[in-house]
Design a protein around this motif. Structure first.
Motif, PDB file in Angstrom:
ATOM      1  N   ASP A 112      42.362 125.669 103.958  1.00 14.22           N
ATOM      2  CA  ASP A 112      41.705 124.352 103.939  1.00 14.22           C
ATOM      3  C   ASP A 112      42.175 123.602 102.702  1.00 14.22           C
ATOM      4  O   ASP A 112      42.080 124.126 101.581  1.00 14.22           O
ATOM      5  CB  ASP A 112      40.176 124.523 103.852  1.00 14.22           C
ATOM      6  CG  ASP A 112      39.613 125.147 105.115  1.00 14.22           C
ATOM      7  OD1 ASP A 112      40.247 125.006 106.186  1.00 14.22           O
ATOM      8  OD2 ASP A 112      38.553 125.807 105.030  1.00 14.22           O
ATOM      9  N   ILE A 113      42.682 122.385 102.890  1.00 18.51           N
ATOM     10  CA  ILE A 113      43.166 121.618 101.735  1.00 18.51           C
ATOM     11  C   ILE A 113      42.138 120.535 101.396  1.00 18.51           C
ATOM     12  O   ILE A 113      41.719 119.767 102.265  1.00 18.51           O
ATOM     13  CB  ILE A 113      44.543 120.982 102.020  1.00 18.51           C
ATOM     14  CG1 ILE A 113      45.561 122.091 102.323  1.00 18.51           C
ATOM     15  CG2 ILE A 113      45.001 120.139 100.834  1.00 18.51           C
ATOM     16  CD1 ILE A 113      46.980 121.645 102.542  1.00 18.51           C
ATOM     17  N   PHE A 114      41.750 120.511 100.134  1.00 19.60           N
ATOM     18  CA  PHE A 114      40.819 119.490  99.645  1.00 19.60           C
ATOM     19  C   PHE A 114      41.576 118.640  98.618  1.00 19.60           C
ATOM     20  O   PHE A 114      42.075 119.179  97.634  1.00 19.60           O
ATOM     21  CB  PHE A 114      39.634 120.129  98.917  1.00 19.60           C
ATOM     22  CG  PHE A 114      38.720 120.973  99.769  1.00 19.60           C
ATOM     23  CD1 PHE A 114      37.460 120.504 100.147  1.00 19.60           C
ATOM     24  CD2 PHE A 114      39.092 122.257 100.169  1.00 19.60           C
ATOM     25  CE1 PHE A 114      36.599 121.288 100.908  1.00 19.60           C
ATOM     26  CE2 PHE A 114      38.242 123.045 100.926  1.00 19.60           C
ATOM     27  CZ  PHE A 114      36.993 122.565 101.295  1.00 19.60           C
ATOM     28  N   VAL A 115      41.653 117.323  98.813  1.00 18.80           N
ATOM     29  CA  VAL A 115      42.256 116.463  97.789  1.00 18.80           C
ATOM     30  C   VAL A 115      41.147 115.679  97.072  1.00 18.80           C
ATOM     31  O   VAL A 115      39.981 115.718  97.485  1.00 18.80           O
ATOM     32  CB  VAL A 115      43.314 115.501  98.385  1.00 18.80           C
ATOM     33  CG1 VAL A 115      44.532 116.271  98.876  1.00 18.80           C
ATOM     34  CG2 VAL A 115      42.732 114.649  99.492  1.00 18.80           C
ATOM     35  N   LYS A 116      41.517 115.007  95.999  1.00 18.30           N
ATOM     36  CA  LYS A 116      40.573 114.238  95.165  1.00 18.30           C
ATOM     37  C   LYS A 116      39.498 115.138  94.564  1.00 18.30           C
ATOM     38  O   LYS A 116      38.348 114.730  94.411  1.00 18.30           O
ATOM     39  CB  LYS A 116      39.906 113.109  95.972  1.00 18.30           C
ATOM     40  CG  LYS A 116      40.877 112.143  96.607  1.00 18.30           C
ATOM     41  CD  LYS A 116      40.108 111.038  97.298  1.00 18.30           C
ATOM     42  CE  LYS A 116      41.015 110.275  98.229  1.00 18.30           C
ATOM     43  NZ  LYS A 116      40.361 109.371  99.110  1.00 18.30           N
ATOM     44  N   ILE A 117      39.877 116.387  94.286  1.00 16.11           N
ATOM     45  CA  ILE A 117      38.922 117.331  93.671  1.00 16.11           C
ATOM     46  C   ILE A 117      39.442 117.675  92.283  1.00 16.11           C
ATOM     47  O   ILE A 117      40.450 118.385  92.152  1.00 16.11           O
ATOM     48  CB  ILE A 117      38.816 118.649  94.489  1.00 16.11           C
ATOM     49  CG1 ILE A 117      38.500 118.384  95.963  1.00 16.11           C
ATOM     50  CG2 ILE A 117      37.810 119.601  93.844  1.00 16.11           C
ATOM     51  CD1 ILE A 117      37.101 117.912  96.236  1.00 16.11           C
ATOM     52  N   ASN A 118      38.775 117.155  91.269  1.00 14.46           N
ATOM     53  CA  ASN A 118      39.210 117.426  89.897  1.00 14.46           C
ATOM     54  C   ASN A 118      38.360 118.555  89.322  1.00 14.46           C
ATOM     55  O   ASN A 118      37.190 118.356  89.000  1.00 14.46           O
ATOM     56  CB  ASN A 118      39.071 116.144  89.062  1.00 14.46           C
ATOM     57  CG  ASN A 118      39.693 116.311  87.695  1.00 14.46           C
ATOM     58  OD1 ASN A 118      40.340 117.322  87.418  1.00 14.46           O
ATOM     59  ND2 ASN A 118      39.494 115.333  86.845  1.00 14.46           N
ATOM     60  N   ILE A 119      38.969 119.731  89.200  1.00 15.27           N
ATOM     61  CA  ILE A 119      38.226 120.900  88.702  1.00 15.27           C
ATOM     62  C   ILE A 119      38.220 120.879  87.179  1.00 15.27           C
ATOM     63  O   ILE A 119      39.260 120.749  86.538  1.00 15.27           O
ATOM     64  CB  ILE A 119      38.879 122.200  89.235  1.00 15.27           C
ATOM     65  CG1 ILE A 119      38.784 122.265  90.765  1.00 15.27           C
ATOM     66  CG2 ILE A 119      38.263 123.434  88.579  1.00 15.27           C
ATOM     67  CD1 ILE A 119      37.375 122.270  91.327  1.00 15.27           C
ATOM     68  N   ASN A 120      37.030 120.986  86.592  1.00 13.84           N
ATOM     69  CA  ASN A 120      36.976 120.970  85.122  1.00 13.84           C
ATOM     70  C   ASN A 120      36.100 122.065  84.514  1.00 13.84           C
ATOM     71  O   ASN A 120      35.982 122.163  83.307  1.00 13.84           O
ATOM     72  CB  ASN A 120      36.539 119.592  84.607  1.00 13.84           C
ATOM     73  CG  ASN A 120      35.333 119.070  85.377  1.00 13.84           C
ATOM     74  OD1 ASN A 120      34.520 119.867  85.848  1.00 13.84           O
ATOM     75  ND2 ASN A 120      35.239 117.766  85.540  1.00 13.84           N
ATOM     76  N   GLU A 121      35.503 122.900  85.360  1.00 18.79           N
ATOM     77  CA  GLU A 121      34.693 123.991  84.800  1.00 18.79           C
ATOM     78  C   GLU A 121      34.898 125.281  85.580  1.00 18.79           C
ATOM     79  O   GLU A 121      35.228 125.240  86.763  1.00 18.79           O
ATOM     80  CB  GLU A 121      33.199 123.627  84.880  1.00 18.79           C
ATOM     81  CG  GLU A 121      32.746 122.764  83.717  1.00 18.79           C
ATOM     82  CD  GLU A 121      31.284 122.378  83.858  1.00 18.79           C
ATOM     83  OE1 GLU A 121      30.484 123.241  84.305  1.00 18.79           O
ATOM     84  OE2 GLU A 121      30.963 121.233  83.540  1.00 18.79           O
TER      85      GLU A 121
END
Ligand SMILES: Cc1cc2nc3c(=O)[nH]c(=O)nc-3n(C[C@H](O)[C@H](O)[C@H](O)COP(=O)(O)OP(=O)(O)OC[C@H]3O[C@@H](n4cnc5c(N)ncnc54)[C@H](O)[C@@H]3O)c2cc1C
Length: 403
Positions: A112-121
């Motif tokens: 499953d590809i998720f875009v616009k996901i900025n991981i920061n923790e």
């Protein structure tokens, strides 16, 4: 509202390393999520996209994704050499098409590809091991729980940094380039340009993509030089230095900027429930700062090792170690040798570069290709260091084999 998901494997970063990891992991039947912070895969291009036909064929990258290269030209302030091959051995990738193809392969395999996901923790368990990541998505906060996490965030190594396992790369390359339409260019020939006027530490390049499109760029080694590659690129274009003049009118289409680690293979790349791949692992050939083929190759290994570990319900650093063992066996000694050549190249004056090109002229095509690809097979190097007909070349190979 917080969105929350559970996966077997979460891959953070949709570059070549991340997509390739997601591909083999999903193919082996586990539940995989691939997270990318941009609006689409390869929205921003940060690379010149040179790689080798042999690797392209190994990975199955389709023909419409690259322009083949047969001739390798070098220019220094007062010297020039072209090494030609009868068949194309190198290629300039259409980076967007290639990276999107890699991600599509992962999707077809079931990721499953998720875009616009900025991981920061990162999310940790009671033993301080990573068990998930969180960040922001289009609908606000988003959480992914996972048995294994892959740090494929490239130079920034977001996940490993958040875990406190790594700090910022100290030695790295900074590169700026224009993709541009030009009047005259041979689509089969790339140019590497060396000497102080092009860049005080590194090289400048012209890489053709076909249809009169080229990537023209400047790379600068840090911390060796404080020159800004973008500024230097503008200057060499204005001065129309060397082979740039022959291109005629240059009409920029797109600007690219990026950083690539050059600290050698200094990082540990497996921890409990965590693997680092691609640039976050420092897997790059420092001679010409190329990392795409390693990102894909070892991404695929990481996906397989992670899925085996997940299926065996043992995902600690020991269970994930076969990945690190695999890539170290494949490239560690080559990269160390390439570093020695790079150390020599980074200190050369213009006059010394002119002489270095005389040495390169003495190389046979296959010797040159092994050299530039950092494909230093030890027995081959030993042979060349002892018995190459030219003394200067013997000295160069002696350096590679460590004498
Ligand atoms: C100027 C320049 C020229 C280069 N030229 C070449 C070349 O000619 N040939 C070659 O082989 N290599 C080249 N390289 C190196 C090559 O680009 C890298 O080795 C390769 O891209 C590494 O792939 P990767 O997947 O590890 O990282 P990346 O390609 O950097 O991908 C990382 C991905 O993670 C995403 N991401 C980052 N942070 C987060 C986050 N917090 N949350 C979600 N997603 C995130 C990014 O948006 C990106 O899509 C060059 C590098 C530079 C800088």
């Amino acid at each position: 509202m917080t969105e929350e998901y559970d996966y077997d494997l979460v891959v953070v970063g949709g570059g070549p390393a991340g997509s390739s990891t997601a591909f083999t992991a999903a193919k082996s039947g586990i539940k995989v999520a691939l997270l990318e912070k941009e609006n689409s895969i390869a929205e921003t291009v940060r690379t010149s996209g040179v790689t080798w036909i042999e690797s392209i064929k190994e990975f199955g990258i389709p023909d419409h994704c690259y322009n083949p290269i047969k001739n390798f030209s070098f220019v220094s302030p007062n010297n020039e050499v072209t090494i030609s091959d009868s068949i194309a051995t190198a290629a300039v990738l259409d980076v967007r098409k290639t990276y999107r193809w890699l991600a599509h392969e992962a999707e077809k395999a079931g990721a499953d590809i998720f875009v616009k996901i900025n991981i920061n923790e990162v999310i940790k368990n009671e033993n301080n091991d990573i068990v998930g990541v969180s960040g922001t998505g289009p609908n606000g906060k988003i959480i992914f729980h996972s048995k294994v996490i892959i740090d494929a965030t490239g130079f920034t190594s977001v996940i490993s940094k958040a875990m406190g396992f790594v700090t910022q790369w100290k030695r790295f390359g900074a590169g700026a380039e224009y993709e541009a339409k030009v009047e005259n260019v041979d689509p089969d020939t790339w140019w590497l340009m060396v000497g102080q006027e092009y860049t005080p530490a590194g090289y400048a390049w012209i890489f053709p993509l076909g249809n009169n499109i080229v990537r023209i760029g400047v790379g600068v080694g840090k911390p060796e030089s404080d020159v800004d590659p973008t500024q230097r690129l503008k200057e060499i274009l204005e001065k129309q230095l060397g082979p740039i003049k022959k291109l005629g009118k240059i009409t920029p289409i797109e600007f690219h900027y990026g950083l690539i680690p050059n600290d050698g293979l200094s990082r540990k790349t497996v921890f409990n429930n965590l693997i680092l791949v691609g640039d976050s692992a420092g897997q790059a050939n420092p001679l010409v700062l190329e990392g795409i083929r390693y990102a894909i190759k070892f991404g695929r290994v990481a996906g397989k090792v992670a899925s085996d570990a997940i299926k065996n319900k043992k995902t600690d650093a020991d269970a994930l170690y076969p990945y690190e063992e695999n890539w170290r066996n494949a490239i560690e000694s080559k990269i160390n040798s390439a570093r020695k050549v790079q150390d020599r190249w980074i200190g050369l004056s213009d006059k010394e570069w002119d002489k270095e090109l005389d040495i390169i002229k003495e190389l046979k095509t296959e010797e040159f290709l092994d050299f530039i690809k950092a494909d230093f097979g030890l027995s081959n190097m030993l042979k060349l260091a002892v018995s190459h007909p030219k003394l200067a070349v013997r000295q160069l190979f002696n350096l590679v084999k460590g004498k």
